[in-house]
Each structure stands twice: as C-alpha cells, then as structure tokens.
Design a protein around this motif. Structure first.
Motif, PDB file in Angstrom:
ATOM      1  N   ARG A  91       3.620   5.570   8.707  1.00 57.20           N
ATOM      2  CA  ARG A  91       3.620   5.786   7.268  1.00 57.20           C
ATOM      3  C   ARG A  91       4.757   6.714   6.853  1.00 57.20           C
ATOM      4  O   ARG A  91       5.213   7.542   7.631  1.00 57.20           O
ATOM      5  N   VAL A  92       5.148   6.567   5.593  1.00 58.08           N
ATOM      6  CA  VAL A  92       6.094   7.479   4.959  1.00 58.08           C
ATOM      7  C   VAL A  92       5.487   7.895   3.628  1.00 58.08           C
ATOM      8  O   VAL A  92       5.016   7.049   2.859  1.00 58.08           O
ATOM      9  N   THR A  93       5.481   9.199   3.367  1.00 55.35           N
ATOM     10  CA  THR A  93       4.926   9.709   2.115  1.00 55.35           C
ATOM     11  C   THR A  93       5.859  10.772   1.548  1.00 55.35           C
ATOM     12  O   THR A  93       6.642  11.380   2.273  1.00 55.35           O
ATOM     13  N   ALA A 149       0.456   9.113 -10.282  1.00 60.50           N
ATOM     14  CA  ALA A 149       0.536   7.733  -9.803  1.00 60.50           C
ATOM     15  C   ALA A 149       1.230   7.689  -8.461  1.00 60.50           C
ATOM     16  O   ALA A 149       2.128   8.475  -8.177  1.00 60.50           O
ATOM     17  N   THR A 150       0.800   6.745  -7.633  1.00 61.92           N
ATOM     18  CA  THR A 150       1.421   6.512  -6.335  1.00 61.92           C
ATOM     19  C   THR A 150       1.974   5.107  -6.309  1.00 61.92           C
ATOM     20  O   THR A 150       1.253   4.149  -6.576  1.00 61.92           O
ATOM     21  N   TRP A 151       3.262   4.987  -6.001  1.00 63.00           N
ATOM     22  CA  TRP A 151       3.864   3.676  -5.803  1.00 63.00           C
ATOM     23  C   TRP A 151       3.716   3.338  -4.327  1.00 63.00           C
ATOM     24  O   TRP A 151       4.282   4.013  -3.467  1.00 63.00           O
ATOM     25  N   ALA A 152       2.940   2.294  -4.046  1.00 65.69           N
ATOM     26  CA  ALA A 152       2.565   1.989  -2.663  1.00 65.69           C
ATOM     27  C   ALA A 152       3.168   0.668  -2.219  1.00 65.69           C
ATOM     28  O   ALA A 152       3.175  -0.311  -2.971  1.00 65.69           O
ATOM     29  N   PHE A 153       3.652   0.642  -0.981  1.00 66.69           N
ATOM     30  CA  PHE A 153       4.260  -0.541  -0.391  1.00 66.69           C
ATOM     31  C   PHE A 153       3.712  -0.699   1.019  1.00 66.69           C
ATOM     32  O   PHE A 153       3.568   0.275   1.743  1.00 66.69           O
ATOM     33  N   GLY A 154       3.461  -1.926   1.444  1.00 63.73           N
ATOM     34  CA  GLY A 154       3.035  -2.176   2.804  1.00 63.73           C
ATOM     35  C   GLY A 154       1.541  -2.119   2.975  1.00 63.73           C
ATOM     36  O   GLY A 154       0.801  -1.686   2.073  1.00 63.73           O
ATOM     37  N   PRO A 155       1.036  -2.536   4.139  1.00 60.51           N
ATOM     38  CA  PRO A 155      -0.406  -2.596   4.389  1.00 60.51           C
ATOM     39  C   PRO A 155      -1.050  -1.207   4.321  1.00 60.51           C
ATOM     40  O   PRO A 155      -0.544  -0.258   4.926  1.00 60.51           O
ATOM     41  N   TRP A 164      11.704   0.182  -4.310  1.00 61.97           N
ATOM     42  CA  TRP A 164      11.380  -1.149  -3.778  1.00 61.97           C
ATOM     43  C   TRP A 164      12.503  -1.688  -2.905  1.00 61.97           C
ATOM     44  O   TRP A 164      12.270  -2.150  -1.785  1.00 61.97           O
ATOM     45  N   ILE A 165      13.726  -1.611  -3.404  1.00 59.48           N
ATOM     46  CA  ILE A 165      14.828  -2.172  -2.624  1.00 59.48           C
ATOM     47  C   ILE A 165      15.078  -1.331  -1.372  1.00 59.48           C
ATOM     48  O   ILE A 165      15.476  -1.849  -0.331  1.00 59.48           O
ATOM     49  N   GLY A 166      14.794  -0.022  -1.440  1.00 63.44           N
ATOM     50  CA  GLY A 166      14.921   0.813  -0.253  1.00 63.44           C
ATOM     51  C   GLY A 166      13.932   0.427   0.822  1.00 63.44           C
ATOM     52  O   GLY A 166      14.260   0.397   2.018  1.00 63.44           O
ATOM     53  N   GLU A 208       4.932  -3.453  10.133  1.00 62.78           N
ATOM     54  CA  GLU A 208       5.234  -2.926   8.819  1.00 62.78           C
ATOM     55  C   GLU A 208       4.794  -1.471   8.714  1.00 62.78           C
ATOM     56  O   GLU A 208       3.921  -1.014   9.461  1.00 62.78           O
ATOM     57  N   PHE A 209       5.403  -0.748   7.798  1.00 67.39           N
ATOM     58  CA  PHE A 209       5.011   0.624   7.505  1.00 67.39           C
ATOM     59  C   PHE A 209       4.253   0.652   6.186  1.00 67.39           C
ATOM     60  O   PHE A 209       4.388  -0.237   5.340  1.00 67.39           O
ATOM     61  N   ARG A 210       3.499   1.685   5.994  1.00 69.32           N
ATOM     62  CA  ARG A 210       2.925   1.995   4.688  1.00 69.32           C
ATOM     63  C   ARG A 210       3.804   3.072   4.053  1.00 69.32           C
ATOM     64  O   ARG A 210       4.113   4.094   4.685  1.00 69.32           O
ATOM     65  N   VAL A 211       4.236   2.844   2.841  1.00 68.08           N
ATOM     66  CA  VAL A 211       5.054   3.814   2.110  1.00 68.08           C
ATOM     67  C   VAL A 211       4.311   4.171   0.834  1.00 68.08           C
ATOM     68  O   VAL A 211       4.002   3.295   0.021  1.00 68.08           O
ATOM     69  N   GLU A 212       3.995   5.437   0.664  1.00 69.53           N
ATOM     70  CA  GLU A 212       3.285   5.921  -0.528  1.00 69.53           C
ATOM     71  C   GLU A 212       4.125   7.023  -1.169  1.00 69.53           C
ATOM     72  O   GLU A 212       4.385   8.054  -0.549  1.00 69.53           O
ATOM     73  N   LEU A 213       4.541   6.774  -2.404  1.00 68.66           N
ATOM     74  CA  LEU A 213       5.466   7.674  -3.090  1.00 68.66           C
ATOM     75  C   LEU A 213       4.850   8.187  -4.382  1.00 68.66           C
ATOM     76  O   LEU A 213       4.287   7.410  -5.166  1.00 68.66           O
ATOM     77  N   GLU A 214       5.000   9.486  -4.576  1.00 65.68           N
ATOM     78  CA  GLU A 214       4.505  10.106  -5.809  1.00 65.68           C
ATOM     79  C   GLU A 214       5.478   9.804  -6.942  1.00 65.68           C
ATOM     80  O   GLU A 214       6.653  10.164  -6.877  1.00 65.68           O
ATOM     81  N   ALA A 215       4.986   9.136  -7.979  1.00 64.72           N
ATOM     82  CA  ALA A 215       5.852   8.804  -9.109  1.00 64.72           C
ATOM     83  C   ALA A 215       6.283  10.069  -9.830  1.00 64.72           C
ATOM     84  O   ALA A 215       5.554  11.065  -9.856  1.00 64.72           O
ATOM     85  N   PRO A 216       7.480  10.075 -10.430  1.00 72.39           N
ATOM     86  CA  PRO A 216       7.921  11.252 -11.189  1.00 72.39           C
ATOM     87  C   PRO A 216       6.956  11.560 -12.324  1.00 72.39           C
ATOM     88  O   PRO A 216       6.350  10.664 -12.914  1.00 72.39           O
TER      89      PRO A 216
END
Length: 292
Positions: free
Chosen positions: A237-239, A225-231, A171-173, A192-200
């Motif tokens: 996007r960043v994945t 689970a995916t931690w998603a940020f942004g529209p 989140w802070i990143g 804004e970017f969309r950031v979708e991250l695969e949770a550990p």
C-alpha cells in the motif's frame, strides 16, 4: 498496474485542463519581462522555457489530433534527436517576447480544446508512445501543465492552492506505475497496490461528484475525502496526502520531503522511482531535508 483507462466522455477532463491552464496563465500574466527569465528548478530552464514547452507540446497534441500523418513525421524528427529535441524546442520559443509567447500558448491550448472536443468517442490519438484515448491525452496534458506550473510557482516564490484537479494527476501517476519500473530496466511487480490519498482540504470543501475513473471514499461524514486506487485488500500500500503524491510522480519534490508511506518492499521501491510522464526520469530534485 491494472488501473483501467477512462471510458467516459472527455468533457470533464478537458474542462479541468482549461481551468488548470488558466490558473497558470494568471500566475504569469502580470510578470514584467525580466521575471520571465527567472530560473526554475529545472536545470537551464527559465519561466519562459516552461511556458514555451507547454505551448510547443499543446501544438504537438493539436497536430496529433488533427493530422496524424504529419504528426508521424514530427515523431520521426524527434526520434532522430532524442536527447535534445525537447530542450531545443523550448529554447526556440522562449526566445520570443513574453507577450508573444503567452499569446502563442493561449492560441495553442484553445485550438487543442476545440480539436479534442470535436473528436468522436473512442478515437485514439497518436502520441510519442502508444496511442491514447482523448480522455487520457487530456489527462496527460493536465498533468504536464500542473507539473510545469509547479516549476513556475517555485521560481516565483508562489504557493498554489491544491485543487480537486489533482485527482487527474494522481490517477495517471498510479496508472504509470509499471512504466516507471520498465523505463529503468526493472520488472514491474506482479501484484497491484492499494493507493489511498488524502484529498486537499480545498477540494474536500468544494467536493463535486468524481469522474468515473476515480472512486472517492468518505470514511465518516466529517472526515477528509480519500482518493482510492487498487484493490482494498492489496497487501502492499501507499498512503499520504494527494498533493505529496502528485509532487512525487511528477518528480517535483524529493521523497524525503514528502509525507508518503509505503507498506511492502515493492511499494517502497516504487516511491523511489515513480513518474507520471513518458520518457527518461530526468534529474531529481535535491532533498531539502537531511536524509539518513
């Protein structure tokens, strides 16, 4: 990047900060004295320097939370020696015997926990940059604890299991995206970017309801689970894995060694310069893989 600051009570983040600190404490608690001198990937910093820095910063945060006027004097002293005050403080504390250093760190972080929990909701705490909410300050402390813990783990050849606490680092990143551009004299992207991250995997197995400032999406009942940020409809996007993203934004690994993907020129540029912390970016880690 317009990612809202947490508005909730800070208790959950403070619990995670305590747990992250305890995990690092367990990693160093049984080290013989000579291992505290082991060099870490940070140039000229040993394991002792890493723990000393955390103790010093926790003490600074405690001062900010309890005596803002005295903290303003501390900031003025730091501003007078911007290139050396962090290293000098770490070196001074690292010279202590390991047992004394560890106890100082334990005392500092325990007192900081008590002080932050005692502050009224909505309190803004002064810091080296703009004042922060208690939740944001606790998140920043967790990010730094995790990042310096990675340096210690690398020095000791230890492999840490990533946890759900990484969501705070992610989140802070994301929230620091525009700062990463600005600190290099670059104009932040307008969109804004969309950031979708695969949770550990370990976080998915023991997934608890996320903090309010994080949206957790499950693509299917059996998916990760995916931690998603942004529209969701953002064109850039960043994945990739959350762990890799956290290593990138704390600058603990080179982009070439991470499984992160960018769509769009600005998002691609961001992955070259991303950082979750205030101040200059410092020296990058060298890539382990060959880069083209």
């Amino acid at each position: 990047m317009s990612v809202s600051e947490p508005a909730r009570a800070p208790g959950g983040v403070l619990d995670d900060l305590r747990d992250e600190s305890d995990a690092l404490d367990r990693l160093v608690a049984a080290l013989p004295p000579e291992r505290w001198a082991a060099p870490t990937p940070a140039p000229r910093w040993s394991v002792a320097h890493q723990i000393a820095h955390l103790a010093w910063t926790d003490e600074a945060a405690l001062l900010a939370a309890t005596d803002p006027e005295a903290f303003a004097g501390h900031v003025a002293e730091a501003a007078a020696a911007p290139g050396t005050f962090v290293d000098a403080a770490a070196a001074a504390l690292a010279a202590q015997p390991p047992d004394a250093l560890r106890e100082r760190w334990r005392a500092a972080r325990a007192r900081l926990q008590d002080a932050l929990r005692a502050l009224l909701p909505g309190t803004r705490v002064p810091w080296y940059g703009p004042p922060m909410s208690v939740t944001a300050l606790a998140t920043a402390r967790l990010m730094e604890t995790w990042a310096h813990g990675q340096d210690v783990a690398d020095a000791l050849g230890a492999v840490r299991t990533p946890t759900a606490r990484l969501r705070h680092v992610a989140w802070i990143g994301v929230r620091a995206r525009d700062y990463a551009f600005a600190v290099r004299g670059l104009t932040p992207p307008a969109e804004e970017f969309r950031v979708e991250l695969e949770a550990p995997e370990s976080a998915v197995r023991g997934l608890t309801p996320p903090a309010e400032e994080f949206r957790v999406e499950l693509e299917a009942p059996d998916s990760a689970a995916t931690w998603a940020f942004g529209p969701p409809d953002a064109p850039q996007r960043v994945t990739g894995p959350a762990l890799d993203f956290c290593l990138l934004v704390t600058r603990r690994a080179h982009r070439a060694d991470l499984a992160l993907h960018a769509a769009g020129p600005d998002a691609d540029r961001w992955l070259d310069i991303a950082q979750a912390f205030a101040g200059p970016p410092g020296e990058d880690r060298a890539p382990r893989k060959e880069t083209r």
